[in-house]
Design an enzyme around this catalytic site. Structure first.
Site, PDB file in Angstrom:
ATOM      1  CG  HIS A  90       3.759 -10.083   0.245  1.00 55.55           C
ATOM      2  ND1 HIS A  90       4.296  -8.824   0.418  1.00 55.55           N
ATOM      3  CD2 HIS A  90       4.759 -10.839  -0.301  1.00 55.55           C
ATOM      4  CE1 HIS A  90       5.537  -8.812  -0.011  1.00 55.55           C
ATOM      5  NE2 HIS A  90       5.849 -10.031  -0.449  1.00 55.55           N
ATOM      6  CG  HIS A  91       4.637  -6.444   5.821  1.00 53.67           C
ATOM      7  ND1 HIS A  91       3.873  -5.321   5.989  1.00 53.67           N
ATOM      8  CD2 HIS A  91       5.301  -6.621   6.991  1.00 53.67           C
ATOM      9  CE1 HIS A  91       4.076  -4.827   7.195  1.00 53.67           C
ATOM     10  NE2 HIS A  91       4.928  -5.608   7.831  1.00 53.67           N
ATOM     11  CB  ALA A  92       3.200  -5.809  -0.631  1.00 51.81           C
TER      12      ALA A  92
END
Length: 466
Positions: A139-141
């Protein structure tokens, strides 16, 4: 352990929805080491699964409740299940690359559940040439695209005989690895990091008003800068679904270098001309080519010492340029020269700013692409740009993973509402691998772009006499 989630990471989590998963991915192809048996794929999977200690990054999951006052935080997953995250797949016959890319596209379109740490890895066998593939998504988070690639690369070595290379999620993964080799084929060393950092910059940065006026003035005159006001509406710029299609192929960097040398342009310019010409051919086939040129958001790295452009900061400055792709030109050489002029103008515009100003102006140019999906106005307003073309530099030399030779390296990225196509490249061992990620329903026959990219290389070679 509870850890606050920074505002940018929280934004990636909160803007995610069913049609817009916010994770990045990578596909690697390996040749089996000499002497590998029929059960090699299974043994590889088990070595990735049977890890004694998981690195803390890979145990994090997002959480919010009354006890966190509704704020998003990272918590450690106390019910971590490695078999949920590390999986073993096989392709259906005939086991072509086409089936592999289709499988990766389908997996890439599935959201990562907040109830678990936000990553997955798949060992995929069944290719008819006996190679083994590894698809990973994060995930980009949790990490940005560059960091995700570096995590994967941390498990690689130029030594074909080394057999003690744990997967990225193993706490034993070496942190004393040699620094990543520099690469001269990329658009810039950082793609999404510029956006992440820029979101934290305030207007107190010195000279910000002047930089803003300069940027907007160039944009109003339709000159290249970090902000575009003239991108046309295209089929790329509409609402998307969660269904993904992935296409990938690589080209020898020497072919692109020969074109750049013959025309006095850069390898980056040649790659952009390939993309511009391919997109032109693709849209012509669909009778959907606009009269005005498409605009790509291109992350750039300004190396002050290597260029003849003065930089007030010195060292490296990173940001983004909105580059015209020359889709209104029929001649491939005219397209390449126009793209080169557009990129040079954009770099010159950024070179007169400080690093803080560059990143702030880049964030300003990208803001509409982020805000439009949130306000649900994608497709109703003029897009800030039509697609993203970015690059993640990779190793120059041949790499191995526990004796398996890496023979292909391709990135998967994030289409968003209003931006249905993302083209990301990674250089590796003399090749430049293109990864095209798009909405399966919005962009029909996406794999045709690979044919068009190859046609454009040949057309540029002929036009340049390379």
């Amino acid at each position: 352990m509870v850890t606050p989630i920074d505002p940018t990471a929280a934004a990636f989590l909160l803007t995610e929805n069913r049609s817009m998963p916010m994770h990045v991915g990578g596909l690697q192809l390996f040749e089996k080491p000499e002497g590998a048996g029929r059960n090699y794929g299974r043994e590889l999977y088990e070595s990735m699964r049977d890890v004694d200690e998981i690195a803390p990054l890979f145990l994090r999951r997002p959480h919010r409740s009354l006890t966190t006052a509704g704020q998003l935080v990272w918590v450690e997953d106390d019910e971590f299940d490695i078999e949920h995250h590390v999986r073993h797949n096989a392709l259906p016959k005939p086991g072509r690359i086409r089936e592999l890319l289709d499988l990766c596209g389908r997996i890439h379109g599935t959201r990562l559940a907040w109830e678990r740490p936000l990553w997955e890895a798949y060992i995929i066998e069944g290719l008819r040439d006996s190679r083994v593939a590894l698809y990973t998504k994060v995930h980009h988070a949790l990490v940005d695209g560059v960091s995700a690639m570096r995590l994967v690369q941390s498990t690689l070595t130029p030594d074909p005989d080394l057999r003690d290379m744990p997967p990225p999620w193993d706490a034993r993964t070496r942190r004393d690895r040699p620094p990543r080799e520099p690469d001269d084929s990329g658009f810039g060393e950082i793609s999404t990091q510029a956006m992440r950092t820029a979101l934290g910059i305030t207007a107190e940065a010195a000279g910000m008003p002047g930089a803003l006026i300069k940027t907007l003035s160039r944009s109003v005159r339709n000159e290249t800068s970090s902000v575009s006001l003239y991108a046309p509406r295209t089929i790329f710029n509409q609402k998307i679904t969660s269904s993904r299609r992935f296409a990938a192929q690589d080209w020898p960097i020497e072919r692109l270098r020969a074109i750049s040398s013959a025309t006095g342009t850069t390898i980056n310019d040649v790659v952009l001309a390939m993309c511009g010409g391919a997109v032109r051919r693709y849209l012509l086939e669909l009778d959907a080519l606009p009269d005005t040129p498409l605009v790509a958001m291109v992350p750039v790295g300004l190396k002050a010492k290597e260029s003849h452009i003065a930089s007030t900061e010195g060292g490296n400055a990173v940001g983004s340029v909105m580059c015209r792709l020359g889709t209104d030109f029929v001649d491939p050489l005219d397209r390449l020269l126009d793209i080169s002029a557009s990129m040079n103008a954009g770099k010159e515009a950024l070179a007169g700013m400080t690093s803080a100003q560059i990143m702030a102006m880049s964030a300003l140019g990208q803001a509409p692409a982020i805000i439009a999906p949130i306000l649900r106005v994608s497709g109703l307003v003029r897009p800030p740009y039509n697609l993203i073309i970015s690059n993640v530099p990779g190793p120059r030399s041949t790499q191995y993973w526990n004796g398996a030779k890496l023979v292909g390296h391709y990135p998967l990225s994030i289409p968003i509402n209003g931006m249905a196509l993302n083209i990301t490249c990674i250089s590796y061992d003399g090749n430049l691998g293109f990864g095209l990620t798009g909405c399966r329903r919005t962009l029909p026959h996406l794999q045709r772009l690979l044919v068009h990219l190859d046609d454009e290389v040949k057309a540029l070679e002929k036009a340049a006499g390379a």
